[in-house]
Enzyme design. Structure first.
Site, PDB file in Angstrom:
ATOM      1  N   MET A   1     -32.082 -66.399 -10.689  1.00  0.00           N
ATOM      2  CA  MET A   1     -30.726 -66.887 -10.353  1.00  0.00           C
ATOM      3  C   MET A   1     -30.329 -67.996 -11.317  1.00  0.00           C
ATOM      4  SD  MET A   1     -31.007 -67.096  -6.219  1.00  0.00           S
ATOM      5  CE  MET A   1     -31.964 -65.899  -5.279  1.00  0.00           C
TER       6      MET A   1
ATOM      7  N   HIS B   1     -34.944 -58.927 -10.674  1.00  0.00           N
ATOM      8  CA  HIS B   1     -33.595 -58.838 -10.104  1.00  0.00           C
ATOM      9  C   HIS B   1     -32.768 -59.977 -10.700  1.00  0.00           C
ATOM     10  CE1 HIS B   1     -31.016 -59.135  -6.135  1.00  0.00           C
ATOM     11  NE2 HIS B   1     -30.309 -58.747  -7.179  1.00  0.00           N
TER      12      HIS B   1
ATOM     13  N   HIS C   1     -41.225 -58.360  -6.685  1.00  0.00           N
ATOM     14  CA  HIS C   1     -39.778 -58.526  -6.875  1.00  0.00           C
ATOM     15  C   HIS C   1     -39.522 -59.978  -7.302  1.00  0.00           C
ATOM     16  CE1 HIS C   1     -35.539 -57.463  -5.813  1.00  0.00           C
ATOM     17  NE2 HIS C   1     -35.464 -58.755  -5.524  1.00  0.00           N
TER      18      HIS C   1
ATOM     19  N   MET D   1     -29.782 -62.089 -10.936  1.00  0.00           N
ATOM     20  CA  MET D   1     -28.534 -62.560 -10.322  1.00  0.00           C
ATOM     21  C   MET D   1     -27.966 -63.609 -11.265  1.00  0.00           C
ATOM     22  SD  MET D   1     -29.971 -62.615  -6.447  1.00  0.00           S
ATOM     23  CE  MET D   1     -31.637 -62.505  -7.047  1.00  0.00           C
TER      24      MET D   1
ATOM     25  N   SER E   1     -41.112 -60.057  -2.501  1.00  0.00           N
ATOM     26  CA  SER E   1     -40.223 -60.966  -3.235  1.00  0.00           C
ATOM     27  C   SER E   1     -40.830 -62.367  -3.267  1.00  0.00           C
ATOM     28  CB  SER E   1     -38.846 -61.021  -2.569  1.00  0.00           C
ATOM     29  OG  SER E   1     -38.077 -62.030  -3.207  1.00  0.00           O
TER      30      SER E   1
ATOM     31  N   ASP F   1     -36.720 -62.747  -8.230  1.00  0.00           N
ATOM     32  CA  ASP F   1     -35.301 -63.100  -8.104  1.00  0.00           C
ATOM     33  C   ASP F   1     -34.920 -64.182  -9.099  1.00  0.00           C
ATOM     34  OD1 ASP F   1     -34.344 -61.454  -5.926  1.00  0.00           O
ATOM     35  OD2 ASP F   1     -35.700 -62.601  -4.644  1.00  0.00           O
TER      36      ASP F   1
ATOM     37  N   MET G   1     -27.925 -54.525  -1.757  1.00  0.00           N
ATOM     38  CA  MET G   1     -28.096 -55.852  -1.153  1.00  0.00           C
ATOM     39  C   MET G   1     -27.709 -55.780   0.324  1.00  0.00           C
ATOM     40  SD  MET G   1     -29.357 -57.693  -3.494  1.00  0.00           S
ATOM     41  CE  MET G   1     -29.504 -59.103  -2.389  1.00  0.00           C
TER      42      MET G   1
ATOM     43  N   ASP H   1     -32.671 -54.774  -0.341  1.00  0.00           N
ATOM     44  CA  ASP H   1     -33.108 -56.156  -0.534  1.00  0.00           C
ATOM     45  C   ASP H   1     -32.359 -57.106   0.393  1.00  0.00           C
ATOM     46  OD1 ASP H   1     -34.107 -58.497  -1.610  1.00  0.00           O
ATOM     47  OD2 ASP H   1     -33.029 -58.327  -3.513  1.00  0.00           O
TER      48      ASP H   1
END
Ligand code: DX5
Ligand code: ZN
Length: 218
Positions: free
Chosen positions: A34, A63, A30, A65, A6, A32, A134, A170
């Site tokens: 957001m 991913h 990975h 979010m 990540s 993230d 998660m 994760d």
């Protein structure tokens, strides 16, 4: 087992360099994303992910979010080996978001917060390639692993049965608990701090493989 690094814990000023340092030791990257609404943190979006794309041959596991995956998923440049994962709690309807992701020709995943009943993802198991469990509250790296995740992984494994759906886990995974996560039934281990938070990220990734009792398939 597959290992996903990540980049949340990497040096954002030297993303390509950090990724290349671990490339030989991991299977996936990975990412993230957001939006400051779905979670109380902001990271990066399609411009950064797309700029990183030519610098590594690792598949991207994106991913999201974010509240509005239908709007933003199509802006990511992805291929058949990459995946985009949305949250079941997102504002956009899940079916619509999964269709938008499928239309891009990449894999589709679904994730859920630690406090969300596991059953919320069951209706989508025939329409996804992966479920991302998660094991921390989404939003920040470096949090402690929530041990309840282990039972959720086992229950999810039972519900998936023979369907071709991978379980990724994760948050808060490191040398001390990676084996228990794999033994509970995880196919993909996501690690941020335990890789990029270390002085030698490649050696840290190797340690995760060793502690998991697995070796990387080339
Ligand atoms: C948390 C992110 C995770 C995070 C994991 O919201 O989804 O991917 O990077 O970081 P560590 O491995 O440090 O818990
Ligand atoms: Zn993540």
């Amino acid at each position: 087992m597959k290992l996903a690094a990540s980049v949340l814990a990497a040096d954002f000023a030297h993303l390509a360099r950090d990724v290349q340092r671990v490339e030989a030791m991991v299977d996936l990257l990975h990412l993230d994303v957001m939006d400051g609404h779905f979670v109380p943190n902001l990271t990066f979006g399609p411009p950064v992910a797309n700029a990183l794309r030519p610098h590594t041959r690792l598949p991207f596991a994106i991913h999201l979010m974010i509240e509005r995956p239908v709007r933003y998923a199509p802006v990511f440049r992805v291929g058949a080996e990459d995946s985009i994962t949305i949250h079941v709690e997102a504002t956009d309807p899940v079916e619509k978001a999964l269709r938008a992701i499928r239309a891009l020709g990449c894999k589709a995943g679904i994730s859920f917060r630690p406090g969300t009943p596991l059953e919320r993802v069951f209706p989508f198991l025939d329409r996804v390639d992966l479920v991302l469990v998660m094991s921390v509250e989404p939003g920040f790296g470096g949090q402690a692993f929530l041990p309840e995740a282990l039972e959720r992984i086992r229950a999810l494994r039972r519900e998936i049965g023979s369907r071709p759906v991978e379980i990724a886990v994760d948050g808060g995974i490191g040398p001390a608990n990676v084996r228990s996560v794999v033994e509970a039934g995880a196919d993909v281990i996501v690690a941020g701090s335990a890789i990029f938070g270390k002085g030698d990220p490649a050696a840290a990734a190797l340690e995760l493989w060793t502690r998991a009792g697995r070796t990387k398939r080339s």
